[in-house]
Design an enzyme around this catalytic site. Structure first.
Site, PDB file in Angstrom:
ATOM      1  N   ASN A 288       8.675 -20.179  24.064  1.00 19.34           N
ATOM      2  CA  ASN A 288       8.727 -21.227  23.076  1.00 19.34           C
ATOM      3  C   ASN A 288       8.025 -22.738  23.603  1.00 19.34           C
ATOM      4  O   ASN A 288       7.918 -22.963  25.073  1.00 19.34           O
ATOM      5  CB  ASN A 288      10.208 -21.627  22.867  1.00 19.34           C
TER       6      ASN A 288
ATOM      7  N   CYS B 151       8.894   8.333  41.358  1.00 18.35           N
ATOM      8  CA  CYS B 151       8.692   9.287  40.501  1.00 18.35           C
ATOM      9  C   CYS B 151      10.188   9.348  39.529  1.00 18.35           C
ATOM     10  O   CYS B 151      10.114   9.542  38.340  1.00 18.35           O
ATOM     11  CB  CYS B 151       8.987  10.716  41.324  1.00 18.35           C
TER      12      CYS B 151
ATOM     13  N   CYS C  92      10.246   6.329  47.796  1.00 19.60           N
ATOM     14  CA  CYS C  92       9.853   4.821  47.152  1.00 19.60           C
ATOM     15  C   CYS C  92      10.641   4.810  45.747  1.00 19.60           C
ATOM     16  O   CYS C  92      10.531   3.839  45.319  1.00 19.60           O
ATOM     17  CB  CYS C  92       8.513   4.783  47.049  1.00 19.60           C
TER      18      CYS C  92
ATOM     19  N   CYS D 172       3.085  10.147  41.748  1.00 21.88           N
ATOM     20  CA  CYS D 172       2.999  10.212  43.224  1.00 21.88           C
ATOM     21  C   CYS D 172       1.501  10.647  43.845  1.00 21.88           C
ATOM     22  O   CYS D 172       1.319   9.839  44.595  1.00 21.88           O
ATOM     23  CB  CYS D 172       3.846  11.166  43.686  1.00 21.88           C
TER      24      CYS D 172
ATOM     25  N   CYS E 106      13.309 -28.091  31.678  1.00 16.41           N
ATOM     26  CA  CYS E 106      12.472 -27.891  30.461  1.00 16.41           C
ATOM     27  C   CYS E 106      10.897 -27.981  31.109  1.00 16.41           C
ATOM     28  O   CYS E 106      10.557 -28.947  31.416  1.00 16.41           O
ATOM     29  CB  CYS E 106      12.707 -28.898  29.279  1.00 16.41           C
TER      30      CYS E 106
ATOM     31  N   ASN F  60      19.607 -31.289  32.332  1.00 14.53           N
ATOM     32  CA  ASN F  60      18.499 -30.392  32.273  1.00 14.53           C
ATOM     33  C   ASN F  60      17.203 -30.929  33.095  1.00 14.53           C
ATOM     34  O   ASN F  60      16.577 -31.534  32.506  1.00 14.53           O
ATOM     35  CB  ASN F  60      18.256 -30.173  30.673  1.00 14.53           C
TER      36      ASN F  60
HETATM   37  C1  LIG Z   1      13.482 -22.199  21.670  1.00 13.95           C
HETATM   38  C2  LIG Z   1      14.197 -22.629  23.045  1.00 13.95           C
HETATM   39  C3  LIG Z   1      14.511 -23.720  23.187  1.00 13.95           C
HETATM   40  C4  LIG Z   1      15.286 -24.063  24.279  1.00 13.95           C
HETATM   41  N1  LIG Z   1      15.651 -25.396  24.655  1.00 13.95           N
HETATM   42  C5  LIG Z   1      16.348 -25.786  25.777  1.00 13.95           C
HETATM   43  C6  LIG Z   1      16.847 -27.019  25.838  1.00 13.95           C
HETATM   44  O1  LIG Z   1      16.871 -28.023  24.988  1.00 13.95           O
HETATM   45  N2  LIG Z   1      17.602 -27.393  27.085  1.00 13.95           N
HETATM   46  C7  LIG Z   1      17.729 -26.336  27.856  1.00 13.95           C
HETATM   47  O2  LIG Z   1      18.290 -26.730  28.983  1.00 13.95           O
HETATM   48  N3  LIG Z   1      17.256 -25.139  27.919  1.00 13.95           N
HETATM   49  C8  LIG Z   1      16.622 -24.830  26.934  1.00 13.95           C
HETATM   50  N4  LIG Z   1      15.885 -23.528  26.700  1.00 13.95           N
HETATM   51  C9  LIG Z   1      16.386 -22.617  27.691  1.00 13.95           C
HETATM   52  C10 LIG Z   1      17.609 -21.760  27.480  1.00 13.95           C
HETATM   53  O3  LIG Z   1      18.825 -22.469  27.512  1.00 13.95           O
HETATM   54  C11 LIG Z   1      17.767 -20.782  28.593  1.00 13.95           C
HETATM   55  O4  LIG Z   1      17.655 -21.361  29.723  1.00 13.95           O
HETATM   56  C12 LIG Z   1      16.748 -19.582  28.481  1.00 13.95           C
HETATM   57  O5  LIG Z   1      16.206 -19.336  27.422  1.00 13.95           O
HETATM   58  C13 LIG Z   1      17.123 -18.258  29.335  1.00 13.95           C
HETATM   59  O6  LIG Z   1      18.239 -17.726  28.700  1.00 13.95           O
HETATM   60  P1  LIG Z   1      17.853 -16.347  27.756  1.00 13.95           P
HETATM   61  O7  LIG Z   1      16.738 -15.478  28.542  1.00 13.95           O
HETATM   62  O8  LIG Z   1      19.008 -15.823  27.302  1.00 13.95           O
HETATM   63  O9  LIG Z   1      17.176 -16.806  26.541  1.00 13.95           O
HETATM   64  C14 LIG Z   1      15.692 -23.156  25.350  1.00 13.95           C
HETATM   65  C15 LIG Z   1      15.073 -21.767  25.064  1.00 13.95           C
HETATM   66  C16 LIG Z   1      14.506 -21.347  24.306  1.00 13.95           C
HETATM   67  C17 LIG Z   1      14.055 -20.194  23.967  1.00 13.95           C
END
Ligand SMILES: Cc1cc2nc3c(=O)[nH]c(=O)nc-3n(C[C@H](O)[C@H](O)[C@H](O)COP(=O)(O)O)c2cc1C
Ligand SMILES: Cc1cc2nc3c(=O)[nH]c(=O)nc-3n(C[C@H](O)[C@H](O)[C@H](O)COP(=O)(O)OP(=O)(O)OC[C@H]3O[C@@H](n4cnc5c(N)ncnc54)[C@H](O)[C@@H]3O)c2cc1C
Ligand code: SF4
Lengths: 461, 420
Positions: free
Chosen positions: B73, B386, B383, B353, B135, B132
């Site tokens: 995203n 297989c 490993c 293998c 991002c 956060n």
């Molecule tokens: C469309 C989208 C928007 C997101 N926006 C935020 C956000 O605003 N703040 C945040 O901390 N994480 C955001 N994330 C990250 C998610 O909170 C999360 O950390 C990440 O998607 C991993 O979890 P998942 O594999 O279950 O999706 C966003 C993820 C997606 C897919």
């Protein structure tokens, strides 16, 4: 049933039992996982709406995919107390699988088989899935321990009712135990469902025929509510000469003999004719083949287009080598000196003007009489009703179809409710295990609603 | 029925399944629907100075017929006014007093800005904050999110500022776009964080369209890197959680784990590796809120089966099993054994293998003329390849064979030193 998955197609004459083993194998672990992961987990899924018991199908499939098989079995059995039997006997093509959105895009999900996979897990792992509710101090009598009666009993027990089932036969389960061919529904599956319900404290009085061993009045007087769930009775008379001959059988009785060992070897190599072309007729025909009969024919006075058996049943019977004689009306059964059936006299028919049911009425073709040599004739032209029992209960009925208020599930006697095949007809559902189960469930809820309202009213006095 | 309640760094919730800060937690309507469906908590979509989003924001990675193996995203933080979010947080908390409502925050690295937002949000009554610092796109270009989350000093300082005024627990959400996540985790602990959460999304470009040559997703023919999440990132996330959980200087700080959690089994793995709660975004976006029902039910049945009464019996239990390579037993030996009754003879193990491992699976013909695959155990290095490519459960077992006294690399090096 998925005909492409059917194994065990060869009929053994040495070991008849082998012919009655479940013909469609259970899904392997890999098949189940592949199939479960193929499910889209639709929202507002059409399969749920197509299931008469509203099983949350995407939910139970998701649980198979996540490895939560106990949760999966619970979702199924919660909505449908005979969900393990239904996994095998429901005409899924017409119900859930027929509604699957993948029908057009690829292939529908094998919902029935996944349902079997999850419930098999519960059976093999000895799981008791539900608990009885806290006692509410009310008693309910259920007449008939088939799918409708069992389903009502299960729900009532969970709601805290003291439930007694009166069952005429040696074992409960109704047609699941005695009527549906073993190679689609092994008896132990039905008996597991019975056991699940007994473990909730439901008392099942077997070998107890109401009307003979105990009277209707006594039951009505001694319980807070009564559910009539006796299903339907024997196949009706054909009304033709020679019907009393030895070797003229009732299809339901005939299938019943194949449900419990030993299997009767007397039909090996014999000629059998089945009269009728509905679901039961197909079962009688395929059972005949599996008992080793050498020549099995179905005679039906209308055509292929009017037969009431499902498409897959018809296909299955054809694969089993059953022959069909359309537009053929039996007119007389010919006996030999000892009173045994020898031949079936028939006349050819042609379709005339439409009758009340909208189907074209078959009319005899003059001079087309012919005779088929037979060793046994099996009648499968529908089922009669327990009219006298219904009258003993004093209930309004229409030719043996008990009338109910579809909202309250009450009969003309407000203390007596009815569910299952006993109300089938007159537009009240289909004669299927799954509808019987749903009606039983809804009847239990309706009783709860009525009795609890009464209780509250009493407490307020 | 096990007790699924959690007390995560002082934040209480009816169960450990929380929605991650993302589109599912954009509004009060959504969070309340989620709570009705059974989610135990929700981290509100990141609050901060309003931003502008672009149209066409997501892309899925579909793999071998399965949709959304991964999810990409280029969306930013909330695009709704702060007052609106605050009003809805207030209403949500009022309707669901026992569920965890956590506000995710992101502002520029400046003490006043942090003080102001923490105070304003705190006033409406949240159970905790999540800072956060993760991002990876857009916000980072403005010095926020991952940009500050990649600099340990900035993590520490901003955590400290938030903590100066926060009256509820502060979770620091870490970015995976860094070489060693324990470095920023350590900075968060130094800054006074009550808990850490991970992972945010991983820098990604979902694909390129073969006809238009546009990036996927594209905005009017142009693309920019996005953040990757969903099932594909789970192993990366799980490792980061585990590395933090076992790090001696992180003092067992509570960890909220996320990244690819799709069902109860994934959640159990995160909890075994030290997560005290799990967060979910992609799976909810793929299937809707109702997936939490099986997460709860499956976890419950799992705990019942194992005879575990509550989550303390689970959280962190596999952490001691996670170590450094140097502590692994060099003498431990497993070999592949093929069960020819179960084998369907696809020969995938042989060619895997033969071409890419140690050439020790022979294609033979059995006495009764059937094809048979057999491992030359003396040449097998164990490993697992297989058994990984084998499509049938139970056809290849990796079996342990006795192979002398245990000896790790570290022990071996020490022994060599001693003898010298
Ligand atoms: C469309 C989208 C928007 C997101 N926006 C935020 C956000 O605003 N703040 C945040 O901390 N994480 C955001 N994330 C990250 C998610 O909170 C999360 O950390 C990440 O998607 C991993 O979890 P998942 O594999 O279950 O999706 C966003 C993820 C997606 C897919
Ligand atoms: C041969 C055959 C095959 C079928 N195949 C299918 C199929 O593949 N799929 C499907 O969905 N449906 C099938 N059906 C229909 C299905 O079996 C019925 O719709 C369903 O069993 C109805 O349930 P019920 O509980 O109403 O009645 P039943 O199953 O008939 O149960 C009634 C019970 O009441 C008992 N009883 C009757 N009278 C008394 C009395 N006086 N006192 C005490 N107990 C009494 C009976 O012994 C019986 O146990 C089939 C029916 C037949 C006959
Ligand atoms: S999901 Fe589809 S309809 Fe809904 S906002 Fe996104 S693009 Fe539009």
């Amino acid at each position: 049933m998925h005909l492409n998955r059917v194994k065990n197609k060869k009929i053994s004459l040495d070991d008849l039992r082998a012919n009655f083993i479940e013909i469609e194998p259970a899904l392997t672990q890999k098949e189940a996982m592949d199939e479960a992961n193929r499910c889209l987990y639709c929202y507002d899924a059409p399969c749920i709406k197509a299931c008469p018991t509203d099983i949350n199908i995407p939910s139970f499939i998701k649980k198979i995919a996540s490895g939560n098989l106990k949760g999966s079995a619970k979702v199924i059995m919660e909505a449908n107390p005979v969900g393990a039997s239904c996994a095998r006997v429901c005409p899924t093509e017409e119900l859930c699988e027929g509604a699957c959105v993948l029908n057009d895009a690829s292939l529908p999900i094998m919902i029935g088989n996944l349902q079997r996979h999850a419930t098999n897990w519960a059976i093999h792992n000895n799981q008791q899935l539900f608990k009885a509710g806290e006692a509410v101090g009310k008693t309910v009598a259920i007449i008939g321990g088939g799918p409708a009666g069992l389903s009502a009993a299960r729900e009532l027990a969970r709601l805290g009712y003291e439930v007694t089932i009166f069952e005429a036969k040696e074992k409960a389960g109704g047609l699941d135990t005695y009527g549906i061919v073993s190679f689609r529904l092994p008896q132990e599956v039905s008996l597991w469902e019975v056991e699940q319900i007994e473990k909730l404290g439901v008392k099942i009085l077997t070998n107890t025929k109401v009307g003979r061993d105990i009277q209707a009045e006594e039951i009505i007087d001694n319980y807070d509510a009564v559910i009539l769930a006796v299903g339907m009775s024997k196949v009706p008379m054909l009304g033709i000469e020679g019907e009393d001959a030895e070797g003229v059988l009732d299809a339901i009785d005939f299938v019943e003999t194949t449900k419990t060992p030993p299997l009767d070897p007397q039909y090996i190599g014999k000629k059998i004719v089945i009269i009728g072309a509905g679901n039961t007729a197909i079962d009688a025909a395929t059972c005949s083949v599996r008992l080793g009969a050498g020549d099995v024919k179905m005679v039906y006075r209308r055509t292929e287009a009017e037969m009431t058996a499902y498409e897959f049943e018809y296909e299955f019977a054809k694969q089993d080598g059953v022959e069909f004689r359309w537009l053929t009306q039996p007119t007389k059964i010919v006996k030999d000196e000892s009173g045994k059936v020898k031949a079936l006299e028939c006349v050819r028919m042609e379709l005339g003007e439409p009758d009340d049911s909208g189907r074209r009425r078959p009319v005899p073709v003059q001079g087309s009489e012919f005779s088929i040599e037979v060793d046994a004739v099996i009648k499968a032209i529908g089922q009669t009703r327990y009219v006298s029992l219904i009258e003993e209960f004093g209930l309004d009925h229409n030719r043996g179809i008990v009338k109910i208020n579809t909202e309250t599930h009450q009969t003309s006697n407000p203390k007596v409710y009815a569910a299952g095949d006993v109300i089938f007809g007159d537009g009240q559902g289909d004669a299927m295990v799954v509808t019987a189960a749903q009606q039983g469930k809804l009847t239990a809820h309706a009783i709860h609603k009525t009795l609890m309202v009464d209780t509250v009213a009493v407490e307020n006095v | 029925m096990a007790d699924l309640r959690v007390n995560f760094a002082g934040i209480k919730a009816p169960n450990p399944f929380w929605l991650a800060s993302a589109p599912p937690t954009n509004s009060g309507y959504q969070v309340q629907r989620a709570f009705e469906a059974g989610w135990g908590g929700a981290v509100w979509k990141t609050l901060g100075d309003p931003i502008l989003n672009v149209s066409s924001r997501f892309a899925g990675t579909h793999f071998g017929g399965q949709r959304v193996a991964g999810f990409n995203n280029i969306e930013l933080i909330t695009d709704r006014p702060l007052e609106v979010n605050l009003k809805e947080i207030y209403e949500t908390k009022k309707r669901f007093p026992n569920h965890a409502v956590i506000a995710s925050l992101m502002v520029e690295p400046n003490q006043e800005a942090w003080h102001e937002i923490v105070k304003r949000v705190q006033d409406v009554g949240v159970d905790g904050f999540e800072l956060n610092f993760g991002c990876p796109h857009g916000m980072a270009e403005r010095g926020m999110g991952a940009a500050s989350g990649q600099v340990p000093e900035l993590v520490e300082k901003q955590t400290y500022w938030a903590k100066e005024v926060a009256e509820v627990p502060v979770i620091v959400k870490l970015t995976p776009n860094i070489t060693d996540i324990t470095a920023t985790a350590y900075a968060a602990v130094q800054g006074g964080a009550d808990a850490i959460s991970m992972i945010n999304t991983i820098n990604s470009l979902a694909g390129v369209d073969l006809d238009s040559w546009n990036t996927i997703p594209n905005v009017a023919g142009k693309g920019a890197h996005g953040g990757y999440c969903g099932p594909a990132v789970k192993p990366i996330a799980l490792n980061m959680v585990a590395e933090c959980a076992r790090h001696p200087e992180l003092n067992h700080i509570p960890i909220s784990g996320m990244g690819g959690v799709s069902d109860w089994k994934d959640a159990v793995e995160f909890m075994l590796m030290g997560a005290g709660s799990v967060q979910v975004c992609t799976a909810a976006m793929h299937h809707g809120f109702s997936i939490v029902e099986d997460m709860i039910d499956g976890l419950n049945n799992y705990l019942d089966d194992k005879g575990i009464a509550n989550l303390d019996g689970l959280i962190g239990k596999s952490v001691p099993k996670y170590s450094d390579w140097g502590n692994l037993d060099l003498n431990y030996k497993v070999v592949a054994r093929i069960n020819n009754d179960t084998c369907i003879n696809c020969n995938k193990c042989h060619i895997a293998c033969e071409d890419t491992s140690h050439q020790c699976i022979d294609m033979l013909t059995s006495a009764d003329g059937k094809p048979e695959l057999r491992v030359r155990e003396e040449d097998c290095v164990g490993c697992n390849l297989c058994s990984i490519v084998c499509p049938v459960d139970g056809a290849i077992d990796m079996v342990e064979i006795p192979n002398g006294e245990p000896m790790t690399w570290n022990e071996r090096q020490n022994a060599i030193k001693l003898t010298v």
